[in-house]
Design a protein around this motif. Structure first.
Motif, PDB file in Angstrom:
ATOM      1  N   LYS A  44      25.419 -12.802  38.020  1.00 19.33           N
ATOM      2  CA  LYS A  44      26.044 -13.484  39.148  1.00 19.33           C
ATOM      3  C   LYS A  44      27.213 -14.354  38.699  1.00 19.33           C
ATOM      4  N   LYS A  45      27.113 -14.894  37.467  1.00 22.20           N
ATOM      5  CA  LYS A  45      28.207 -15.673  36.901  1.00 22.20           C
ATOM      6  C   LYS A  45      28.345 -15.304  35.437  1.00 22.20           C
ATOM      7  N   LEU A  46      29.456 -14.686  35.081  1.00 21.51           N
ATOM      8  CA  LEU A  46      29.696 -14.285  33.699  1.00 21.51           C
ATOM      9  C   LEU A  46      29.966 -15.501  32.828  1.00 21.51           C
ATOM     10  N   ALA A  47      29.434 -15.487  31.614  1.00 18.71           N
ATOM     11  CA  ALA A  47      29.814 -16.487  30.627  1.00 18.71           C
ATOM     12  C   ALA A  47      31.291 -16.314  30.288  1.00 18.71           C
ATOM     13  N   ALA A  48      31.900 -17.334  29.738  1.00 19.46           N
ATOM     14  CA  ALA A  48      33.319 -17.270  29.396  1.00 19.46           C
ATOM     15  C   ALA A  48      33.590 -16.156  28.395  1.00 19.46           C
ATOM     16  N   ALA A  76      19.998 -12.006  32.166  1.00 18.71           N
ATOM     17  CA  ALA A  76      21.453 -11.863  32.227  1.00 18.71           C
ATOM     18  C   ALA A  76      22.054 -12.863  33.209  1.00 18.71           C
ATOM     19  N   ASP A  77      21.397 -13.037  34.361  1.00 20.31           N
ATOM     20  CA  ASP A  77      21.887 -14.007  35.341  1.00 20.31           C
ATOM     21  C   ASP A  77      21.855 -15.426  34.782  1.00 20.31           C
ATOM     22  N   ASP A  78      20.807 -15.730  34.038  1.00 23.56           N
ATOM     23  CA  ASP A  78      20.646 -17.085  33.511  1.00 23.56           C
ATOM     24  C   ASP A  78      21.661 -17.392  32.421  1.00 23.56           C
ATOM     25  N   LYS A  79      21.954 -16.398  31.571  1.00 20.78           N
ATOM     26  CA  LYS A  79      22.806 -16.648  30.406  1.00 20.78           C
ATOM     27  C   LYS A  79      24.207 -16.037  30.526  1.00 20.78           C
ATOM     28  N   GLY A  80      24.434 -15.249  31.565  1.00 23.13           N
ATOM     29  CA  GLY A  80      25.779 -14.750  31.814  1.00 23.13           C
ATOM     30  C   GLY A  80      26.218 -13.585  30.957  1.00 23.13           C
ATOM     31  N   PHE A  81      25.264 -12.813  30.408  1.00 24.98           N
ATOM     32  CA  PHE A  81      25.669 -11.656  29.601  1.00 24.98           C
ATOM     33  C   PHE A  81      25.626 -10.372  30.420  1.00 24.98           C
ATOM     34  N   ILE A  82      26.225  -9.311  29.868  1.00 21.85           N
ATOM     35  CA  ILE A  82      26.329  -8.007  30.534  1.00 21.85           C
ATOM     36  C   ILE A  82      25.337  -7.045  29.905  1.00 21.85           C
ATOM     37  N   VAL A  83      24.675  -6.233  30.743  1.00 20.08           N
ATOM     38  CA  VAL A  83      23.781  -5.195  30.237  1.00 20.08           C
ATOM     39  C   VAL A  83      24.349  -3.830  30.610  1.00 20.08           C
TER      40      VAL A  83
END
Length: 294
Positions: A44-48, A76-83
């Motif tokens: 939902k929110k990508l990490a930088a 992934a949602d919690d930490k902003g990574f892509i799978v």
């Protein structure tokens, strides 16, 4: 139960309909020599500078199916990574783990296509090339071993379930329970750590750097991919990572599991699950911790 019968039951389960509404299909992502399909889970929110996890289905499966099975979405949602949830459509939807093209760096096989998916995301989403990981079950675990062996400059770590050492299927006529020669799956390919390491080094002979960290699981009651394959993986990666067995921890992470620790446990660990067949259930929280994403 015969392997073919067991595979049929497994395939029927894996091919049951699941929703893929949470996944985004990606096309034109780069060289795709074996016509793989690419779908991704975007948080939902990508990490930088997001990490990338490649999550690989087993034979008879698909990226959509493994999205549901592995349950990485909330992390992934919690930490902003892509799978990445790729799909193979060849040889009963198994990954190519036997032919020279996939066992060679940039050899034109499945491994090259999967590596190119990662490259695409690094460029498009400013993903962190130092935080790329692979995981999978059964055939997906076999491919995890291969990705770490053939592209050690791309992947930082792997964690997978009920697979075989990189190169174990080399020379087999196929990759599925019905097309392979069963020698590897039956646990009959036994090598020393040095022999395994030499085979891996030959996959990317110009590479002189460190190899990725590895965590691998297997069940004692697995009659499709026999548990000896866990020990062959551990021999392979202990040689590549230059670590030796130090201790076993019983009932870790839960009752019936034995954790096998190499070195200080930061580079290589194995888990043998008593009475568990094919495949060991995915432990998403353990995967994320191993990758350093929790």
């Amino acid at each position: 139960m015969r392997p073919s019968t067991l595979f049929g039951s497994l395939a029927a389960l894996l091919l049951s309909p699941v929703s893929d509404a949470a996944l985004t299909t990606v096309t034109n992502w780069g060289s795709n020599p074996t016509n793989l399909e690419m779908q991704i889970y975007l948080p939902k929110k990508l990490a930088a500078k997001p990490a990338v996890v490649v999550a690989l289905h087993g034979c008879g499966g698909s990226g959509q199916q493994y999205y549901q099975q592995a349950n990485y979405g909330s992390y992934a949602d919690d930490k902003g990574f892509i799978v990445i949830y790729p799909s193979s459509k060849n040889d009963s939807n198994c990954w190519d783990v036997s032919f020279p093209r996939t066992l060679t760096h940039d050899g034109g096989g499945d491994s090259e296509g999967l590596s190119n998916m990662v490259s695409y995301l690094v460029q498009k989403y400013n993903a962190d090339p130092a935080k790329v990981y692979a995981t999978g079950s059964s055939s997906g675990c076999m491919m995890t071993n291969i990705l770490l062996a053939v592209y050690p400059d791309v992947f930082s770590a792997g964690s997978c379930y009920s697979g075989v050492a990189a190169g174990c299927f080399a020379g087999s006529p196929g990759n599925s329970p019905t097309t392979s020669n069963r020698t590897c799956a039956n646990g009959d390919v036994n090598k020393s750590g040095a022999e395994w390491a030499a085979q891996v080094h030959a996959m990317y002979p110009s590479y002189k750097g460190a190899y990725p960290r590895m965590q691998t699981f297997h069940g004692t009651a697995d009659t499709l991919v026999y548990p000896q394959n866990l020990f062959e993986q551990l021999k392979e990666w202990s040689a590549l990572l230059d670590v030796s067995w130090t201790r076993n921890n019983t009932n870790t992470p839960s009752s019936g599991y034995t954790q096998m620790v190499y070195g200080d446990g930061t580079k290589l660990v194995g888990y043998l699950a008593q009475g568990v067949g094919h495949t060991v259930p995915v432990h998403p929280q353990m995967d994320m911790k191993w990758f350093g994403l929790l």
